[in-house]
Design a protein around this motif. Sequence first.
Motif, PDB file in Angstrom:
ATOM      1  N   MET A   1       0.848  -1.166   0.000  1.00 13.87           N
ATOM      2  CA  MET A   1       0.000   0.000   0.000  1.00 13.87           C
ATOM      3  C   MET A   1       0.899   1.237   0.000  1.00 13.87           C
ATOM      4  SD  MET A   1      -2.788   0.889   2.927  1.00 13.87           S
ATOM      5  CE  MET A   1      -1.842   1.483   4.301  1.00 13.87           C
ATOM      6  N   LYS A   2       0.720   2.101  -0.995  1.00 21.25           N
ATOM      7  CA  LYS A   2       1.531   3.314  -1.106  1.00 21.25           C
ATOM      8  C   LYS A   2       0.984   4.405  -0.190  1.00 21.25           C
ATOM      9  CE  LYS A   2       4.174   2.817  -5.045  1.00 21.25           C
ATOM     10  NZ  LYS A   2       5.575   2.676  -4.803  1.00 21.25           N
ATOM     11  N   ILE A   3       1.908   5.087   0.511  1.00 21.84           N
ATOM     12  CA  ILE A   3       1.508   6.233   1.324  1.00 21.84           C
ATOM     13  C   ILE A   3       2.449   7.384   1.007  1.00 21.84           C
ATOM     14  CG2 ILE A   3       0.510   4.894   3.229  1.00 21.84           C
ATOM     15  CD1 ILE A   3       3.101   5.429   4.813  1.00 21.84           C
ATOM     16  N   SER A   4       1.965   8.604   1.232  1.00 18.16           N
ATOM     17  CA  SER A   4       2.769   9.794   1.000  1.00 18.16           C
ATOM     18  C   SER A   4       3.881   9.851   2.056  1.00 18.16           C
ATOM     19  CB  SER A   4       1.881  11.032   1.100  1.00 18.16           C
ATOM     20  OG  SER A   4       2.677  12.195   1.125  1.00 18.16           O
ATOM     21  N   GLY A   5       5.017  10.441   1.692  1.00 15.49           N
ATOM     22  CA  GLY A   5       6.148  10.555   2.616  1.00 15.49           C
ATOM     23  C   GLY A   5       5.826  11.320   3.886  1.00 15.49           C
ATOM     24  N   VAL A   6       4.865  12.260   3.821  1.00 10.80           N
ATOM     25  CA  VAL A   6       4.532  13.040   5.020  1.00 10.80           C
ATOM     26  C   VAL A   6       3.497  12.330   5.894  1.00 10.80           C
ATOM     27  CG1 VAL A   6       5.180  15.284   4.085  1.00 10.80           C
ATOM     28  CG2 VAL A   6       2.849  14.437   3.759  1.00 10.80           C
ATOM     29  N   ASP A   7       2.994  11.174   5.441  1.00 13.02           N
ATOM     30  CA  ASP A   7       2.024  10.406   6.231  1.00 13.02           C
ATOM     31  C   ASP A   7       2.682   9.300   7.049  1.00 13.02           C
ATOM     32  OD1 ASP A   7      -0.139  11.909   5.390  1.00 13.02           O
ATOM     33  OD2 ASP A   7      -0.479  10.653   3.629  1.00 13.02           O
ATOM     34  N   ILE A   8       4.003   9.223   7.013  1.00 12.80           N
ATOM     35  CA  ILE A   8       4.715   8.197   7.778  1.00 12.80           C
ATOM     36  C   ILE A   8       4.595   8.516   9.265  1.00 12.80           C
ATOM     37  CG2 ILE A   8       6.971   7.170   8.249  1.00 12.80           C
ATOM     38  CD1 ILE A   8       7.707   7.798   5.332  1.00 12.80           C
ATOM     39  N   ARG A   9       4.312   7.514  10.071  1.00  9.88           N
ATOM     40  CA  ARG A   9       4.180   7.659  11.518  1.00  9.88           C
ATOM     41  C   ARG A   9       5.156   6.712  12.211  1.00  9.88           C
ATOM     42  NH1 ARG A   9       2.632  11.639  10.187  1.00  9.88           N
ATOM     43  NH2 ARG A   9       0.539  12.349   9.871  1.00  9.88           N
ATOM     44  N   PRO A  10       5.559   7.015  13.461  1.00  8.76           N
ATOM     45  CA  PRO A  10       6.443   6.096  14.182  1.00  8.76           C
ATOM     46  C   PRO A  10       5.806   4.710  14.286  1.00  8.76           C
ATOM     47  CG  PRO A  10       6.289   8.181  15.333  1.00  8.76           C
ATOM     48  CD  PRO A  10       5.264   8.221  14.228  1.00  8.76           C
ATOM     49  N   GLY A  11       6.596   3.685  14.038  1.00  8.47           N
ATOM     50  CA  GLY A  11       6.100   2.314  14.092  1.00  8.47           C
ATOM     51  C   GLY A  11       5.710   1.769  12.734  1.00  8.47           C
ATOM     52  N   ASN A  12       5.556   2.657  11.723  1.00 15.47           N
ATOM     53  CA  ASN A  12       5.229   2.188  10.374  1.00 15.47           C
ATOM     54  C   ASN A  12       6.406   1.413   9.801  1.00 15.47           C
ATOM     55  OD1 ASN A  12       3.304   5.059   9.160  1.00 15.47           O
ATOM     56  ND2 ASN A  12       2.683   3.342  10.402  1.00 15.47           N
ATOM     57  N   ASN A  13       6.105   0.334   9.093  1.00 16.45           N
ATOM     58  CA  ASN A  13       7.115  -0.435   8.388  1.00 16.45           C
ATOM     59  C   ASN A  13       7.007  -0.076   6.920  1.00 16.45           C
ATOM     60  OD1 ASN A  13       7.913  -1.948  10.720  1.00 16.45           O
ATOM     61  ND2 ASN A  13       6.011  -3.080  10.516  1.00 16.45           N
ATOM     62  N   ILE A  14       8.134   0.320   6.323  1.00 17.40           N
ATOM     63  CA  ILE A  14       8.113   0.714   4.919  1.00 17.40           C
ATOM     64  C   ILE A  14       9.233   0.034   4.149  1.00 17.40           C
ATOM     65  CG2 ILE A  14       7.071   2.974   5.401  1.00 17.40           C
ATOM     66  CD1 ILE A  14       9.885   4.201   4.908  1.00 17.40           C
ATOM     67  N   GLU A  15       9.050  -0.003   2.828  1.00 20.96           N
ATOM     68  CA  GLU A  15      10.097  -0.487   1.942  1.00 20.96           C
ATOM     69  C   GLU A  15      10.747   0.761   1.351  1.00 20.96           C
ATOM     70  OE1 GLU A  15      10.559  -3.520  -1.828  1.00 20.96           O
ATOM     71  OE2 GLU A  15       8.746  -3.575  -0.620  1.00 20.96           O
ATOM     72  N   TYR A  16      12.055   0.890   1.529  1.00 19.40           N
ATOM     73  CA  TYR A  16      12.770   2.068   1.058  1.00 19.40           C
ATOM     74  C   TYR A  16      14.123   1.625   0.520  1.00 19.40           C
ATOM     75  CZ  TYR A  16      15.256   6.532   1.214  1.00 19.40           C
ATOM     76  OH  TYR A  16      16.010   7.633   0.890  1.00 19.40           O
ATOM     77  N   GLU A  17      14.425   2.021  -0.707  1.00 17.54           N
ATOM     78  CA  GLU A  17      15.682   1.664  -1.378  1.00 17.54           C
ATOM     79  C   GLU A  17      15.970   0.165  -1.292  1.00 17.54           C
ATOM     80  OE1 GLU A  17      18.757   4.223   0.170  1.00 17.54           O
ATOM     81  OE2 GLU A  17      18.127   5.862  -1.146  1.00 17.54           O
ATOM     82  N   VAL A  24      11.245   5.167  13.331  1.00 13.10           N
ATOM     83  CA  VAL A  24      11.465   5.252  14.766  1.00 13.10           C
ATOM     84  C   VAL A  24      11.014   6.619  15.288  1.00 13.10           C
ATOM     85  CG1 VAL A  24      13.182   5.079  16.602  1.00 13.10           C
ATOM     86  CG2 VAL A  24      13.421   3.681  14.563  1.00 13.10           C
ATOM     87  N   LYS A  25      11.511   7.675  14.653  1.00 13.80           N
ATOM     88  CA  LYS A  25      11.146   9.048  15.044  1.00 13.80           C
ATOM     89  C   LYS A  25      10.785   9.822  13.784  1.00 13.80           C
ATOM     90  CE  LYS A  25      14.541   9.442  18.751  1.00 13.80           C
ATOM     91  NZ  LYS A  25      15.846  10.015  19.024  1.00 13.80           N
ATOM     92  N   ILE A  26       9.865  10.769  13.948  1.00 14.54           N
ATOM     93  CA  ILE A  26       9.528  11.636  12.824  1.00 14.54           C
ATOM     94  C   ILE A  26       9.527  13.083  13.295  1.00 14.54           C
ATOM     95  CG2 ILE A  26       8.127   9.921  11.618  1.00 14.54           C
ATOM     96  CD1 ILE A  26       5.653  11.529  12.662  1.00 14.54           C
ATOM     97  N   GLN A  27       9.784  13.987  12.352  1.00 15.60           N
ATOM     98  CA  GLN A  27       9.707  15.407  12.653  1.00 15.60           C
ATOM     99  C   GLN A  27       9.190  16.109  11.406  1.00 15.60           C
ATOM    100  OE1 GLN A  27      13.350  17.248  13.905  1.00 15.60           O
ATOM    101  NE2 GLN A  27      12.454  19.279  13.908  1.00 15.60           N
ATOM    102  N   HIS A  28       8.019  16.719  11.524  1.00 15.71           N
ATOM    103  CA  HIS A  28       7.428  17.438  10.402  1.00 15.71           C
ATOM    104  C   HIS A  28       8.000  18.849  10.389  1.00 15.71           C
ATOM    105  CE1 HIS A  28       4.354  19.482   7.960  1.00 15.71           C
ATOM    106  NE2 HIS A  28       4.268  18.311   7.356  1.00 15.71           N
ATOM    107  N   THR A  29       8.540  19.266   9.249  1.00 15.83           N
ATOM    108  CA  THR A  29       9.163  20.578   9.152  1.00 15.83           C
ATOM    109  C   THR A  29       8.536  21.363   8.005  1.00 15.83           C
ATOM    110  OG1 THR A  29      11.217  19.619   9.949  1.00 15.83           O
ATOM    111  CG2 THR A  29      11.378  21.786   8.938  1.00 15.83           C
ATOM    112  N   GLN A  30       8.214  22.605   8.274  1.00 12.80           N
ATOM    113  CA  GLN A  30       7.642  23.474   7.252  1.00 12.80           C
ATOM    114  C   GLN A  30       8.507  24.730   7.188  1.00 12.80           C
ATOM    115  OE1 GLN A  30       3.486  23.619   7.625  1.00 12.80           O
ATOM    116  NE2 GLN A  30       3.187  24.543   5.635  1.00 12.80           N
ATOM    117  N   PRO A  31       9.529  24.714   6.321  1.00 10.43           N
ATOM    118  CA  PRO A  31      10.420  25.871   6.253  1.00 10.43           C
ATOM    119  C   PRO A  31       9.688  27.081   5.652  1.00 10.43           C
ATOM    120  CG  PRO A  31      10.962  24.301   4.531  1.00 10.43           C
ATOM    121  CD  PRO A  31       9.885  23.681   5.371  1.00 10.43           C
ATOM    122  N   GLY A  32      10.240  28.259   5.890  1.00 11.88           N
ATOM    123  CA  GLY A  32       9.632  29.478   5.362  1.00 11.88           C
ATOM    124  C   GLY A  32       9.627  29.497   3.843  1.00 11.88           C
TER     125      GLY A  32
END
Length: 187
Positions: A1-17, A24-32
């Motif tokens: 199941m595809k999800i957007s990169g900003v919808d990732i939550r701690p504990g989610n298992n994903i396939e990457y590279e 493990v940890k996430i931090q949402h950042t919205q630069p100016g």
Amino acid sequence: MKISGVDIRPGNNIEYEGGLWRAVKIQHTQPGKGGAYMQVELKNLIDGRKNNVRFRSAESVERIRLDTKDFQYLYAEGDMLVFMDQESYEQINLPQELLGDAADFLQDGMEVTLEMYEERPISVQLPDTIEATVVEADAVVKGQTASASYKPAILDNGVRVMVPPHIVSGTRIVVDVYAREYVKRAD
């Protein structure tokens, strides 16, 4: 199941590279200036490597589901651990490093949960707490009883934990397996 990169939550298992990773940890950042992104700390489910990755909202990743199955720990054979499937009674051997430091807390007959991906064991989850007996506890240093001080103790499985001053040798206690901390006195 595809999800957007900003919808990732701690504990989610994903396939990457091409690898299997757990967020493990996430931090949402919205630069100016520029678009928002999610800074994600990933831990590889196979070899334990960690990686920090920046996902933009336009990127998508494949979210994977791990199957869980109940097994019972039987015994150690060298650096391999033998587990039995609770349903089919089949036995499998897994390397001790799959459990990491938690392997110290394995007890004969303990029920564990194996996380599997495409029928391949990825990780072993022990119960969060276990009961153990204190076999050696240092004496309380006079004058330290007024403060909430802890003293070192050795459990029957050889693990060292810090315990309150009133715990003496021979006492059964409950220990947090993953934090390696005293929780309470066993009933």
